[in-house]
Design an enzyme around this catalytic site. Structure first.
Site, PDB file in Angstrom:
ATOM      1  N   ASP A   8      -8.997  12.785  -9.071  1.00 51.40           N
ATOM      2  CA  ASP A   8     -10.117  12.789 -10.014  1.00 51.40           C
ATOM      3  C   ASP A   8     -10.972  14.010  -9.666  1.00 51.40           C
ATOM      4  O   ASP A   8     -10.578  14.851  -8.847  1.00 51.40           O
ATOM      5  CB  ASP A   8     -10.884  11.451  -9.970  1.00 51.40           C
ATOM      6  CG  ASP A   8     -11.604  11.218  -8.651  1.00 51.40           C
ATOM      7  OD1 ASP A   8     -11.481  12.069  -7.729  1.00 51.40           O
ATOM      8  OD2 ASP A   8     -12.285  10.187  -8.523  1.00 51.40           O
ATOM      9  N   CYS A  65      -9.039  11.420  -4.096  1.00 51.53           N
ATOM     10  CA  CYS A  65     -10.297  11.150  -4.798  1.00 51.53           C
ATOM     11  C   CYS A  65     -11.411  11.279  -3.762  1.00 51.53           C
ATOM     12  O   CYS A  65     -11.207  11.940  -2.740  1.00 51.53           O
ATOM     13  CB  CYS A  65     -10.268   9.790  -5.507  1.00 51.53           C
ATOM     14  SG  CYS A  65     -10.099   8.345  -4.454  1.00 51.53           S
ATOM     15  N   THR A  67     -12.731   9.020  -1.721  1.00 50.48           N
ATOM     16  CA  THR A  67     -12.375   8.319  -0.477  1.00 50.48           C
ATOM     17  C   THR A  67     -10.880   8.098  -0.307  1.00 50.48           C
ATOM     18  O   THR A  67     -10.435   7.740   0.791  1.00 50.48           O
ATOM     19  CB  THR A  67     -13.012   6.916  -0.468  1.00 50.48           C
ATOM     20  OG1 THR A  67     -12.518   6.200  -1.621  1.00 50.48           O
ATOM     21  CG2 THR A  67     -14.529   6.987  -0.524  1.00 50.48           C
ATOM     22  N   HIS A  98       6.894   3.125   9.783  1.00 51.53           N
ATOM     23  CA  HIS A  98       6.888   1.658   9.786  1.00 51.53           C
ATOM     24  C   HIS A  98       6.788   1.051   8.394  1.00 51.53           C
ATOM     25  O   HIS A  98       7.410   0.031   8.114  1.00 51.53           O
ATOM     26  CB  HIS A  98       5.714   1.131  10.618  1.00 51.53           C
ATOM     27  CG  HIS A  98       5.859   1.373  12.089  1.00 51.53           C
ATOM     28  ND1 HIS A  98       5.209   0.619  13.043  1.00 51.53           N
ATOM     29  CD2 HIS A  98       6.588   2.295  12.779  1.00 51.53           C
ATOM     30  CE1 HIS A  98       5.524   1.059  14.252  1.00 51.53           C
ATOM     31  NE2 HIS A  98       6.353   2.090  14.114  1.00 51.53           N
ATOM     32  N   HIS A 133      11.536  -3.075  10.592  1.00 53.95           N
ATOM     33  CA  HIS A 133      10.530  -2.799   9.562  1.00 53.95           C
ATOM     34  C   HIS A 133      11.025  -3.175   8.167  1.00 53.95           C
ATOM     35  O   HIS A 133      10.227  -3.500   7.296  1.00 53.95           O
ATOM     36  CB  HIS A 133      10.131  -1.322   9.593  1.00 53.95           C
ATOM     37  CG  HIS A 133       9.589  -0.909  10.932  1.00 53.95           C
ATOM     38  ND1 HIS A 133       8.452  -1.450  11.468  1.00 53.95           N
ATOM     39  CD2 HIS A 133      10.070  -0.032  11.854  1.00 53.95           C
ATOM     40  CE1 HIS A 133       8.234  -0.917  12.657  1.00 53.95           C
ATOM     41  NE2 HIS A 133       9.200  -0.061  12.919  1.00 53.95           N
TER      42      HIS A 133
HETATM   43  C1  RB5 Z   1     -15.935   9.040  -7.694  1.00 54.24           C
HETATM   44  O1  RB5 Z   1     -17.322   9.142  -7.597  1.00 54.24           O
HETATM   45  C2  RB5 Z   1     -15.413   8.114  -6.594  1.00 54.24           C
HETATM   46  O2  RB5 Z   1     -15.833   6.823  -6.825  1.00 54.24           O
HETATM   47  C3  RB5 Z   1     -13.901   8.173  -6.539  1.00 54.24           C
HETATM   48  O3  RB5 Z   1     -13.509   9.489  -6.362  1.00 54.24           O
HETATM   49  C4  RB5 Z   1     -13.236   7.418  -5.402  1.00 54.24           C
HETATM   50  O4  RB5 Z   1     -13.836   7.687  -4.177  1.00 54.24           O
HETATM   51  C5  RB5 Z   1     -12.979   6.008  -5.626  1.00 54.24           C
HETATM   52  O5  RB5 Z   1     -12.317   5.339  -4.805  1.00 54.24           O
END
Ligand code: RB5
Length: 145
Positions: A8, A65, A67, A98, A133
């Site tokens: 994203d 993205c 996180t 694994h 595994h």
């Molecule tokens: C975007 O602001 C953020 O929410 C997205 O990139 C991501 O971290 C979601 O898991």
């Protein structure tokens, strides 16, 4: 290797850096977007990459993205996908050895490009070990039915 990637807006810069890295290693990368900085929805890109991996069109998926978490949650809804959010090379190696993970997710707000490259290198170098595994992977697959 054939790798499908997607991000994203919050993972776009990290994706660009990692695509450049993968291409410098002669991997074939298909970029499913996003391509610009406008705010967009990570599930749209996770779905495209997950489907390319699940169909066998590519060997692995790489999703970025903010996180990595939203990408992994979405990709794991797709049958045959084992997506892992990783922020260190040790875990990257282990998820291949694994868990036979087939989609690597990282967060641009969590890891810098240098560490992300090391994580990706560890992931690409590691191989699934099978053996004990596989019994566990089969139990995960059974949950998809
Ligand atoms: C975007 O602001 C953020 O929410 C997205 O990139 C991501 O971290 C979601 O898991």
């Amino acid at each position: 290797m054939r790798i499908a990637t997607g991000s994203d807006h919050a993972g776009l810069a990290l994706k660009s850096g990692l695509v450049e890295y993968l291409e410098s290693l002669d991997h074939t990368v298909t970029d499913h977007g996003t391509h610009g900085p406008e705010s967009c929805d990570y599930p749209d890109f996770a779905a495209k990459v997950a489907s390319a991996v699940a169909s066998g069109e590519v060997d692995f998926g790489l999703l970025l993205c903010g996180t990595g978490v939203g990408m992994a949650i979405t990709a794991n809804k797709c049958a045959g996908i084992r997506a892992a959010v990783v922020s260190d090379p040790f875990s990257a190696r282990a998820t291949r050895q694994h868990n036979n993970a087939n989609v690597l997710c990282m967060g641009e707000r969590v890891v810098g490009l240098g560490l992300a490259r090391e994580i990706l290198a560890a992931w690409l170098d590691a191989e699934y070990e099978g053996g004990r595994h596989q019994r566990r992977i089969d139990k995960i697959t059974a949950l998809e039915r």
